[in-house]
Design a protein around this motif. Structure first.
Motif, PDB file in Angstrom:
ATOM      1  N   UNK A 409      54.755  40.426  37.152  1.00 45.68           N
ATOM      2  CA  UNK A 409      54.266  40.002  35.840  1.00 45.68           C
ATOM      3  C   UNK A 409      54.062  38.497  35.732  1.00 45.68           C
ATOM      4  N   UNK A 410      54.219  37.780  36.815  1.00 47.83           N
ATOM      5  CA  UNK A 410      54.102  36.316  36.767  1.00 47.83           C
ATOM      6  C   UNK A 410      52.630  35.879  36.704  1.00 47.83           C
ATOM      7  N   UNK A 411      52.353  34.821  35.929  1.00 52.47           N
ATOM      8  CA  UNK A 411      50.997  34.254  35.865  1.00 52.47           C
ATOM      9  C   UNK A 411      50.527  33.799  37.251  1.00 52.47           C
ATOM     10  N   UNK A 412      51.455  33.293  38.034  1.00 54.56           N
ATOM     11  CA  UNK A 412      51.129  32.828  39.378  1.00 54.56           C
ATOM     12  C   UNK A 412      50.528  33.977  40.204  1.00 54.56           C
ATOM     13  N   UNK A 413      51.080  35.166  40.067  1.00 55.78           N
ATOM     14  CA  UNK A 413      50.553  36.325  40.784  1.00 55.78           C
ATOM     15  C   UNK A 413      49.139  36.644  40.322  1.00 55.78           C
ATOM     16  N   UNK A 414      48.926  36.626  39.014  1.00 53.42           N
ATOM     17  CA  UNK A 414      47.597  36.917  38.466  1.00 53.42           C
ATOM     18  C   UNK A 414      46.568  35.892  38.928  1.00 53.42           C
ATOM     19  N   UNK A 415      47.012  34.639  39.077  1.00 50.46           N
ATOM     20  CA  UNK A 415      46.088  33.584  39.505  1.00 50.46           C
ATOM     21  C   UNK A 415      45.672  33.735  40.964  1.00 50.46           C
ATOM     22  N   UNK A 416      46.551  34.278  41.792  1.00 52.38           N
ATOM     23  CA  UNK A 416      46.331  34.180  43.234  1.00 52.38           C
ATOM     24  C   UNK A 416      46.030  35.487  43.978  1.00 52.38           C
ATOM     25  N   UNK A 417      46.411  36.631  43.414  1.00 51.41           N
ATOM     26  CA  UNK A 417      46.386  37.818  44.276  1.00 51.41           C
ATOM     27  C   UNK A 417      44.980  38.227  44.688  1.00 51.41           C
ATOM     28  N   UNK A 418      43.972  38.008  43.827  1.00 57.11           N
ATOM     29  CA  UNK A 418      42.626  38.445  44.181  1.00 57.11           C
ATOM     30  C   UNK A 418      42.060  37.669  45.364  1.00 57.11           C
ATOM     31  N   UNK A 419      42.381  36.409  45.461  1.00 62.32           N
ATOM     32  CA  UNK A 419      41.879  35.617  46.591  1.00 62.32           C
ATOM     33  C   UNK A 419      42.806  35.717  47.804  1.00 62.32           C
ATOM     34  N   UNK A 420      44.082  35.807  47.563  1.00 60.66           N
ATOM     35  CA  UNK A 420      45.035  35.817  48.670  1.00 60.66           C
ATOM     36  C   UNK A 420      45.006  37.146  49.431  1.00 60.66           C
ATOM     37  N   UNK A 421      44.786  38.237  48.701  1.00 63.33           N
ATOM     38  CA  UNK A 421      44.761  39.568  49.319  1.00 63.33           C
ATOM     39  C   UNK A 421      43.329  40.063  49.416  1.00 63.33           C
ATOM     40  N   UNK A 422      43.010  40.691  50.532  1.00 64.94           N
ATOM     41  CA  UNK A 422      41.654  41.233  50.746  1.00 64.94           C
ATOM     42  C   UNK A 422      41.604  42.682  50.260  1.00 64.94           C
ATOM     43  N   UNK A 423      40.537  43.032  49.543  1.00 64.54           N
ATOM     44  CA  UNK A 423      40.357  44.386  49.040  1.00 64.54           C
ATOM     45  C   UNK A 423      39.063  44.981  49.591  1.00 64.54           C
ATOM     46  N   UNK A 424      39.137  46.151  50.213  1.00 65.63           N
ATOM     47  CA  UNK A 424      37.944  46.744  50.814  1.00 65.63           C
ATOM     48  C   UNK A 424      37.016  47.362  49.770  1.00 65.63           C
ATOM     49  N   UNK A 425      35.748  47.487  50.174  1.00 64.84           N
ATOM     50  CA  UNK A 425      34.778  48.196  49.343  1.00 64.84           C
ATOM     51  C   UNK A 425      34.661  49.658  49.767  1.00 64.84           C
TER      52      UNK A 425
END
Length: 482
Positions: A409-425
């Motif tokens: 629930x941390x704002x830091x997680x919301x700020x970073x997870x989309x760029x830090x983790x790769x998501x397949x199509x």
């Protein structure tokens, strides 16, 4: 943390130290001066003679080291490539990698039937449209050798099909100097004139000599034309170990590097500072099948060596990935596509082509191209490496959350997870039950669906009517000359 600490740690594949690069360079100079090259073009022979090269019988040219060194000093280390709308698209320098399709496959896997057949012009158009709609495809090649147009004019038709269906940069082949001239005129019409095309090039020409050390007239005519007009050109100097090159990697590498350097000399003698892209890798002849495999571990090693030598010289580079020797889009194709794309990223070649190739470059496959785009996205995440800035070390965050806390629930997680983790199509990560609810589709089926989505939703930017008319006129003039 010290102030000069590296913020970004990125992976790379490197084989040679500076002394080893120097040894390969000196061996290449020895070959050019002692063994020489054969040049079947009068203008090139004149340029070489005037530069101080010795020309013996049978057009055999011996190039002094000083001539090579002078040419290397004038090659630009950076090439800016634009799109059809004159927007900067690719900056070929250092270890920046860009990916595109391949060209001129005589066969395709039919998108509707899944069967192998001869390529037609509509396949070139469809491949260009798909490449235009795939985010990880940076440039376009023809992906087919159209069998339903006059063979001697097919290069012009290929270019017209690509430029009409994609705004992305185009790498093209030409069968002759006449064909190159026609394509240049078409590109100039699209760009708004020759001067605008020179300032903002959206085209790259592909040309190649013959191994071991032969430069054909047709190849040199096109190389010199590109130098004169300022067209970025890739001079492809691949060696086949065991046949037209020694059966050792070191010997083949020196041979390919020497031939590449001789092309640099001729190109720069025509126009100092003209944009040039090089590749001098090695592939080994398969003694069991009598074929040249398109992918193998030797290719990865020689590609790294070729790239390091080109960086030693300060010249942008060409590469190959997203290829397979498999005849169909199967598990072998997946292995070779994945390994080749990751390897080329790690090597750091600049302009990497042939995505979507099956059957050692004889067949193209749109589903394969879709998967290649996915793999490039994954590989690019790997190449981003690790950010070691204070924000990413998270020391204050860990202290605040504490030993038994949760970061979800941390704002830091919301700020970073989309760029830090790769998501397949299209690659699957869902539980088995969810996968079955969606139809239990294979990767090939999902790639086909993704291509259908692009065809349904993506509309490439159309050319202006007057430009389309100019392309048509060039094709008609070509028919009259033929």
């Amino acid at each position: 943390m010290r102030n000069d600490f590296l913020v970004r740690c990125q992976p790379k594949l490197s084989l040679l130290d500076e002394e080893q690069k120097r040894e390969i360079h000196l061996a290449s100079l020895n070959v050019l001066e002692r063994t020489g090259i054969v040049v079947h073009d009068e203008e090139s022979l004149r340029l070489l003679r005037e530069a101080g090269c010795e020309i013996r019988e049978n057009k055999r040219v011996h190039i002094p080291p000083a001539v090579v060194e002078e040419a290397l000093r004038s090659v630009p280390p950076r090439i800016s490539i634009y799109d059809r709308d004159a927007k900067l698209s690719m900056l070929l320098e250092g270890r920046k990698s860009y990916f595109g399709t391949g060209s001129d496959t005589p066969n395709v896997i039919d998108f509707e039937t899944g069967r192998r057949r001869k390529a037609v012009l509509a396949d070139v158009e469809r491949a260009a449209l798909l490449a235009d709609g795939l985010s990880e495809v940076d440039f376009v090649m023809s992906m087919g050798l159209a069998s339903d147009v006059p063979a001697e004019l097919s290069d012009r038709y290929h270019f017209a099909a690509m430029v009409s269906n994609s705004t992305k940069p185009i790498m093209f082949t030409a069968w002759s100097l006449d064909g190159l001239r026609d394509i240049y005129q078409m590109a100039a019409a699209v760009a708004g004139g020759e001067e605008r095309l020179r300032r903002n090039p959206f085209i790259i020409h592909y040309a190649e000599p013959i191994a071991p050390f032969v430069h054909p007239r047709e190849s040199l005519e096109k190389l010199l034309f590109c130098a004169e007009k300022g067209i970025p050109v890739e001079y492809h100097c691949i060696s086949m170990g065991g046949t037209t090159a020694p059966a050792t990697l070191a010997g083949s590498v020196v041979q390919a590097n020497a031939r590449m350097l001789s092309g640099v000399v001729i190109h720069q003698l025509k126009a100092k500072g003209a944009p040039l892209i090089v590749q001098a890798p090695v592939i080994f002849f398969d003694m069991r099948t009598s074929l040249m495999p398109y992918f193998g571990p030797e290719w990865c090693v020689s590609a790294a060596t070729s790239k390091e030598m080109a960086m030693f010289y300060g010249i942008p580079t060409f590469g190959k990935a997203g290829v397979t020797d498999s005849k169909v889009f199967d598990q072998q194709a997946g292995i070779e596509i994945g390994m080749s794309i990751l390897a080329e990223n790690l090597v750091g070649n600049n302009l990497i082509h042939d995505m979507g190739y099956l059957e050692s470059g004889l067949t193209s496959c749109l589903e394969s191209l879709v998967v290649c785009s996915e793999v490039v996205s994954m590989a690019r995440r790997i190449m981003r490496g690790i950010d070691l800035s204070p924000e990413h070390f998270c020391l204050d965050l860990m202290d605040r959350v504490g030993p038994e806390g949760n970061y979800l629930a941390e704002d830091h997680t919301a700020r970073h997870f989309r760029r830090e983790f790769w998501f397949p199509r299209i690659l699957d990560r869902y539980p088995y039950e969810a996968w079955m609810e969606e139809g239990g589709k294979t990767l090939a089926e999902k790639a086909h669906m993704e291509a259908e989505r692009v065809f349904r939703e993506h509309v490439p930017k159309a050319l202006q009517p007057e430009i389309r008319e100019a392309l048509y006129e060039t094709l008609e003039k070509g028919k009259e000359r033929a």
